[in-house]
Enzyme design. Structure first.
Site, PDB file in Angstrom:
ATOM      1  N   GLY B 209       0.806  -1.214   0.000  1.00  0.00           N
ATOM      2  CA  GLY B 209       0.000   0.000   0.000  1.00  0.00           C
ATOM      3  C   GLY B 209       0.839   1.264   0.000  1.00  0.00           C
ATOM      4  N   GLY B 210       2.125   1.116   0.236  1.00  0.00           N
ATOM      5  CA  GLY B 210       3.005   2.285   0.222  1.00  0.00           C
ATOM      6  C   GLY B 210       2.837   3.194   1.413  1.00  0.00           C
ATOM      7  CB  SER B 212       6.513   1.905   4.658  1.00  0.00           C
ATOM      8  OG  SER B 212       7.743   2.423   5.098  1.00  0.00           O
ATOM      9  CB  SER B 280      -1.907  -0.357   4.976  1.00  0.00           C
ATOM     10  OG  SER B 280      -3.031  -0.522   5.814  1.00  0.00           O
ATOM     11  N   GLY B 341       9.743  -7.624   4.016  1.00  0.00           N
ATOM     12  CA  GLY B 341      10.120  -7.739   2.613  1.00  0.00           C
ATOM     13  C   GLY B 341      11.554  -8.161   2.385  1.00  0.00           C
ATOM     14  CG  LEU B 343      13.051 -13.309   5.238  1.00  0.00           C
ATOM     15  CD1 LEU B 343      12.424 -14.142   6.341  1.00  0.00           C
ATOM     16  CD2 LEU B 343      14.523 -13.658   5.084  1.00  0.00           C
ATOM     17  CE1 TYR B 550       0.792   5.639  15.795  1.00  0.00           C
ATOM     18  CE2 TYR B 550       0.991   8.004  15.679  1.00  0.00           C
ATOM     19  CZ  TYR B 550       0.950   6.779  15.057  1.00  0.00           C
ATOM     20  OH  TYR B 550       1.072   6.701  13.705  1.00  0.00           O
TER      21      TYR B 550
END
Lengths: 672, 630
Positions: B209-210, B212, B280, B341, B343, B550
């Site tokens: 979904g970009g 990150s 996501s 990402g 593996l 948070y």
């Protein structure tokens, strides 16, 4: 490593220090009564939730840490938890302060009167007060005054009250509590009382540490205690005690507060109230027990002039900043924080270094009066009885004044007066210690006439009283000179001009004397470089890659510096000699003090020893502690007493090395 | 010891050599352990509807290339100087937010006069020409899997949503980007691509979904091979729903909102709702150990996953059955979950599903101060009666939320608001500069929700909490969906900000919140930030043994020559502070490249070695070369 000795030190002469204001001046011109009743609204910690003395007590009694320790102790001893809880509340009742503004006001009024009669002025750096106020607002604050007199903590509270600063809660020794009414009054002016020793008592330790931490964590009040643990009788700073500092730093390390500010405060007295009391104590007359009646007897001190007091509030030091990169606080995240744990080695080193740093900060901001220099010169006179001609004293004083300033001493030499005025006013303030006749200035060795036949031993002791008093003034300046003096002595005793040899000797001496002076652990190279820097800067030494040579005009400074250290060197040698020659196998720790005193008196009478100050039990104890540390003496504990096992070979070689008869061993820790 | 360890090392080296040698031999006597099967998509499935999906191949058609979310939705100040939110997609869309301007000016010292506009369109000449591995491209062409080498497509997949990434795009600065994008549409497509990448030594970076926020999508600048972005967005089908066992088998590229919508059509939900769920993807959740807002009922991703299929250079890893729990050595799912990402690519996931809840109700509680609020959350956790979601905002965030109140339609509502405010601050004596709000979301059948609600409000009352209405609660949750849009607005006016999270034991929650916020303020001051920053936090999840916290920080960067560097230094210092206070490196954002410097101290030397050896076995040639985590 050679090129590491670049002299990157900042010039101590450039140290910036604040101006002083005399806070008594206003008191002399306006009503003390109105002053005592003035509106008092100090700035408090920004996250403060106000809390009275009783809820503080219950916070401590209900804390997780105390619950934990109580259940531990209960398991170990089989006592019930209720019983222990009861004991804990007993402890806290005995300990806790009960700050009352009315009592503070009473003290303010009374102290005002007393201070005005005793002192010419009480000078305070008001910028420091400003900084303190800011610090109190931002973070919990720990006040760390130097400790030279009983006056210290009353004086502190008095100053803070006057400047409308939050009043501190002060850790005081239990012996004060013995003074019935006064003890309670001190309690009401913010003192809390701790037992002098409570070694294995876990419950006591838990209550006490939780009490201090609760005050700090919540920023209820600045916490004040004496890093040196007790009053310094010699005016030298004492090796810092770490117990309370450990407790005070703990909330930061465990993340319970964002930061803690440590504020060193230097209180310098022009004339110490307890001057001769201390000297006597050093010579073996035990100190009187604190009692209210004793305090009244001390009234006669009120008729004397004690000059001025300088109080310097140093730069607040952020524990967070100090700990940055030194302590990994993650180590505290794997165990519940209420379980008391022995601090890790890195924490111990950190706290120790911090303590030294703060004591040095206290030292640096101690104001030195001209008399300190005069005492230094007088004690170096060829013949203590004859003294020194006034002109020579004046000339030397001016010379020393300049030297002291160059080395960064915080000297208050009144520049608006002529040198002779300065000197004569100093001499007259200390008329009990020094005499001027036929143009000669000398110590009042026969000052106090004694009735009846006096044995030579007693005479030696009584003549030593003014010497030791004088020594305590000279000692005020020692921290300025101690590093160059160690270097000067090293240069004199070293076999060669070789830099490494000199460093080895320096390192040996420094190691020998680190119970005597404030020399930070693990800072040998730094101290050496600092000393080199000062001596090179003043044109005393020339340093090349390999060699260190005294310049022709440097001899005066060099001999002054090594003579400054000489009483200590000889004193330590005498202690070594005593242990080698006289000490029997059955000598106990207790007997040591008496036995060595006799030995020193003999040496003084026979003329083999010049310096009466070697009689000081402080010096002897320090020397003894050094020998213990170096493994030349061991304690052998038996049931009822502690015996001593002396390694005569080691002691002997230490003595010879001190005297320069043996080459110094290679510095084991650091090399240049 | 020394001899021992050196022989260990020798053995390890030999092993590695064997592995590498084995791999080199592979082309000659190639064992097809990656089996390319037919696309399941062709099979179709009567159970599941197959209508339009949110994410097209050309993401730039509906989404911003240099900011958050949909192109049609953004905050702006209209001609009257009032903030409004454009578009039609959100509850807030088309509304005026009267308080925002004052809040921005008051909090940051920002001014509408000082704008820092972004580069409007992507300048393709600023993009490095693609390094093409011709042989690879030829073979990909032969498979008919769609791909692109267009600059726009490549740039879009070169970043996540860290501040520095978006800031650079706004300035038109573009670093290393993938050289090619491929869009597999099923598991077997992925198998083919991974096989080809291994064969031609091409670096693969999976892209879901970009969203990150750990620099995980950044192309390692030192990578010299051709980098291929493997965009899973077209693998977005629900393959089957098992109503007997309440599981669904889903392709990993599906984004949260589609998954939820499609399941809802069949009367089910997963209940996994991370704040980023609009964009996501399921595979991304698995690869980063995601956490959803409603985890108290449905669990975090590791609780939801029943079965995973991942394609690695070694082959496909999956379990042989769908048993709900197994004692078969360390759970291999835990090599996959959180592998970020490094593996392989997660292609299909079997997830638990639940019938859709009968009833949902928002709620909120006002506490006199943050301490009381945390104590209440702790008690709720202790009694294990947390609602689907419970979050506690601190005072600064409460004020922030307040500033986002849309213009009220009637005088009556505004009168009621005034009355509420009067009641809380004057009558109850709450200090408006200390009070804080917990937002609640209850879910379940009607009766139980009401019961549950009462239980929670009763606990809150013990800590001085006052119920403050559904509306405040709902607005609190809305805030999380629009916060990223707000950051874009801030950047228009010299305000930059970032968020990060941690998890921490209960007894340290208050300390960590205080210390990290104070650290942010101090660092900003030390770094020359002119105006005090916004430094705020909320407790967003409760667990038996701790909570997730948070943090947001934002500041006005006028007068700073390198604002991003300052912001990174501040975030770095804040993370150090978190770790020093017993907080974790991450609760759900993951490590990526942003936080990997702390991995060793987080998992110990041995732990890191374990992870490395898995990587070495699974992907010895570093085909999945995004260099996250290790």
């Amino acid at each position: 490593m050679e090129n590491k000795a670049t002299y990157s030190h900042t010039d101590p002469m450039l140290k910036k220090r604040d101006e002083f204001e005399d806070m008594l001046e206003e008191r002399r011109n306006s009503s003390d009564f109105r002053y005592a009743l003035k509106c008092y609204t100090p700035v408090v910690y920004k996250n403060l939730t106000p809390c009275d003395a009783n809820s503080l007590k219950s916070m401590v009694l209900q804390s997780d840490q105390l619950h934990y320790v109580i259940s531990q102790v209960s398991k170990e001893t089989g006592r019930t938890r209720e019983d222990l809880q009861e004991e804990a509340s007993g402890i806290i009742e005995e300990m806790a302060h009960r700050l009352q503004l009315s009592t503070v006001r009473f003290f303010a009024f009374a102290l005002c009167k007393v201070f005005k009669t005793l002192f010419k002025s009480i000078c305070v750096n008001e910028d420091g007060i400003q900084r303190l106020q800011q610090a109190i607002h931002e973070h919990p604050v720990v006040l760390l005054p130097s400790h030279r007199s009983y006056m210290d903590f009353l004086l502190m509270s008095y100053i803070l009250y006057t400047y409308d600063i939050a009043l501190p809660v002060i850790a005081a020794g239990m012996d004060f509590m013995g003074m019935k009414v006064v003890g309670e009054m001190l309690r009401m002016s913010g003192a809390f009382f701790i037992r002098r020793s409570f070694g294995g008592d876990k419950l006591y330790w838990a209550v006490f540490s939780e009490y201090v931490k609760t005050i700090l964590k919540n920023g209820l009040a600045p916490v004040e205690f004496f890093l040196e643990g007790t009053r310094s009788r010699t005016s030298k700073s004492l090796t810092p005690k770490l117990g309370l500092l450990n407790i005070a730093i703990d909330p930061f390390l465990k993340g319970e507060v964002f930061d803690i500010s440590l504020v060193p405060v230097s209180i310098s007295y022009e004339r110490i109230l307890e001057e001769s009391l201390y000297a006597r104590e050093m010579l073996g007359v035990p100190k009187p027990k604190e009692s209210t009646s004793g305090l009244f007897k001390a009234r006669k001190v009120l008729s004397e002039d004690y000059g001025s007091i300088h109080v310097y509030f140093g730069q607040p030091v952020s524990v967070r900043q100090l700990a940055e990169g030194r302590v990994n606080r993650c180590q505290f995240s794997l165990t519940p924080r209420y379980i008391p744990m022995r601090p890790n080695e890195d924490v111990q080193t950190f706290v120790n270094d911090t303590a030294y740093r703060l004591v040095r900060a206290q030292e640096e901001n101690m104001v030195l009066k001209p008399w300190v220099l005069l005492a230094t010169i007088l004690l170096q006179a060829e013949d203590l009885e004859r003294g020194i001609p006034l002109e020579e004293l004046t000339e030397q004083a001016l010379w020393l004044r300049d030297l002291c300033r160059q080395y960064g001493g915080f000297l208050h030499w009144p520049d608006h007066m002529t040198p002779s005025e300065v000197i004569s006013s100093s001499l007259s303030l200390h008329h009990g210690l020094v005499r001027l006749s036929e143009g000669n200035v000398y110590l009042a060795l026969s000052g106090e006439a004694q009735s009846g036949p006096v044995s030579p031993e007693e005479q030696v002791l009584s003549r030593a009283v003014p010497v030791l008093s004088c020594v305590s003034y000279r000692n005020q300046a020692l921290h300025v000179f101690v590093r160059p003096a160690l270097l000067a002595t090293a240069v004199h005793t070293s076999a060669s001009n070789n830099k490494q040899d000199i460093f080895n000797t320096f390192s040996f001496l420094r190691n020998m004397f680190c119970n005597e002076f404030i020399l930070c652990p693990n800072a040998t190279v730094q101290d050496f470089e600092e000393a080199c820097f000062l001596l090179v800067k003043t044109g005393v030494l020339q340093v090349s890659q390999q060699e260190m040579v005294v310049t022709p005009r440097g001899h005066r400074t060099m001999s002054f510096l090594s003579r400054l250290l000489l009483p200590f060197v000889q004193g330590y040698q005498v202690v070594c000699a005593f242990l080698c020659e006289k000490a029997s196998d059955t000598l106990t720790e207790k007997e040591f003090v008496q036995a060595i005193r006799k030995f020193v008196i003999k040496q003084l009478l026979s003329g083999t020893l010049r310096y009466p100050e070697v009689l000081s039990s402080d010096l002897q104890k320090n020397a003894f502690a050094a020998l213990l540390r170096l493994g030349a003496v061991h304690k052998v504990k038996s049931v009822d007493q502690t015996g001593l096992k002396i390694n005569k070979v080691t002691v002997n070689s230490l003595e010879d090395t001190l005297g320069g008869k043996l080459p110094t061993p290679k510095a084991s820790v650091a090399r240049l | 010891m020394a001899a021992n360890s050196s022989s260990d090392r020798q053995r390890a080296a030999q092993q590695r050599l064997q592995i590498i040698a084995g791999h080199l031999q592979r082309p000659t006597n190639y064992q097809p352990d990656i089996t390319a099967a037919e696309c399941k998509a062709q099979e179709g499935n009567p159970n599941v509807s197959n209508e339009e999906r949110t994410v097209p191949r050309r993401r730039q058609d509906i989404m911003k290339w240099n900011g958050w979310g949909y192109s049609d939705s953004r905050f702006l100040f209209n001609k009257k100087g009032q903030a409004e939110f454009t578009g039609k997609r959100y509850r807030l869309s088309g509304m005026i937010i009267p308080g925002l301007k004052d809040w921005m000016e008051g909090t940051f010292g920002a001014s509408l006069q000082h704008k820092a506009p972004a580069t409007p369109i992507l300048n393709s000449t600023a993009v490095q020409p693609a390094t093409i591995n011709e042989a690879f491209v030829e073979e990909v062409k032969a498979t008919t899997i769609p791909f692109s080498v267009e600059a726009e497509d490549r740039v879009f997949r070169a970043h996540g949503h860290c501040l520095h990434e978006i800031f650079a795009l706004r300035e038109g600065k573009i670093g290393r980007v993938p050289d090619m994008v491929v869009w597999p549409s099923c598991h077997s497509d992925v198998v083919k691509i991974v096989e080809l990448a291994s064969k031609h030594n091409v670096c693969l970076i999976p892209y879901g979904g970009g969203t990150s926020v750990s620099s995980a999508l950044e192309c390692p600048p030192e990578e010299t091979r051709s980098i291929v972005s493997l965009d899973t967005s077209q693998m977005n089908r629900i393959l089957w729903i098992d109503e007997k066992n309440l599981t669904a088998h889903v392709e990993a590229g599906i984004v949260g909102q589609d998954l939820e919508r499609l399941l809802n059509e069949s009367g089910y939900c997963t209940g996994h709702e991370p704040d980023s769920m609009e964009f996501s993807s399921l595979g991304g959740w698995v690869a980063t150990r995601a956490s959803g807002m409603k985890k108290n009922i449905y669990g975090n991703i590791e609780d939801l996953v029943v079965h995973v299929k991942m394609v690695t250079p070694r082959g496909v890893i999956e379990k042989s059955c769908q048993g709900p729990r197994m004692s078969t050595g360390p759970d291999v799912h835990h090599f996959i979950m959180g592998s970020e990402g490094t593996l392989g690519v997660v292609t299909e996931v079997t997830l638990k599903i639940r019938p859709m809840p009968e009833y949902q109700k928002y709620g909120s509680v006002v506490f006199p101060n943050f301490e009381q609020g945390v104590a209440c959350l702790r008690e709720v956790a202790k009694q294990r009666c947390a609602p689907a979601s419970i979050r506690l905002m601190d005072n600064e965030q409460f004020k922030f939320g307040h500033a986002l109140k849309p213009q009220v339609s009637s005088i009556f509502t505004s009168f009621l608001d005034g009355l509420k405010k009067f009641y809380i601050t004057k009558f109850k004596g709450f200090d408006p500069n200390r009070l804080c709000v917990a937002t609640l979301l209850f879910e379940g059948d009607h009766e139980k929700v009401l019961q549950h609600e009462k239980q929670v409000y009763d606990i809150a009352a013990k800590f001085g909490g006052l119920a403050a209405g559904e509306d405040n609660g709902q607005r609190g949750y809305m805030l999380t969906f629009v916060i990223a849009y707000l950051r874009d607005l801030g950047m228009e006016y010299y305000v930059i900000g970032e968020s990060f999270e941690t998890s921490v034991p209960w007894d340290r929650v208050l300390d960590i919140c205080r210390n990290v916020k104070a650290r942010i303020i101090r660092e900003c001051k030390d770094k020359g930030v002119q105006f005090p920053p916004l430094s705020t936090c909320r407790v967003t999840q409760t667990y038996d043994a701790g909570a997730c916290v948070y943090f947001y920080f934002a500041f006005n960067y006028r007068g700073l020559s390198d604002p991003i560097h300052v912001s990174e230094q501040v975030e770095h210092a804040a993370r150090e502070e978190i770790l020093a206070n017993g907080g974790s490196l991450s609760h759900h954002h993951g490590v990526g490249k942003l936080r990997k410097e702390w991995m060793r101290e987080t998992v110990s030397d041995v732990g890191l070695g374990m992870l490395k050896s898995v990587k070495d076995y699974v992907d010895p040639n570093n085909i999945f070369g995004n260099r996250n985590l290790l």
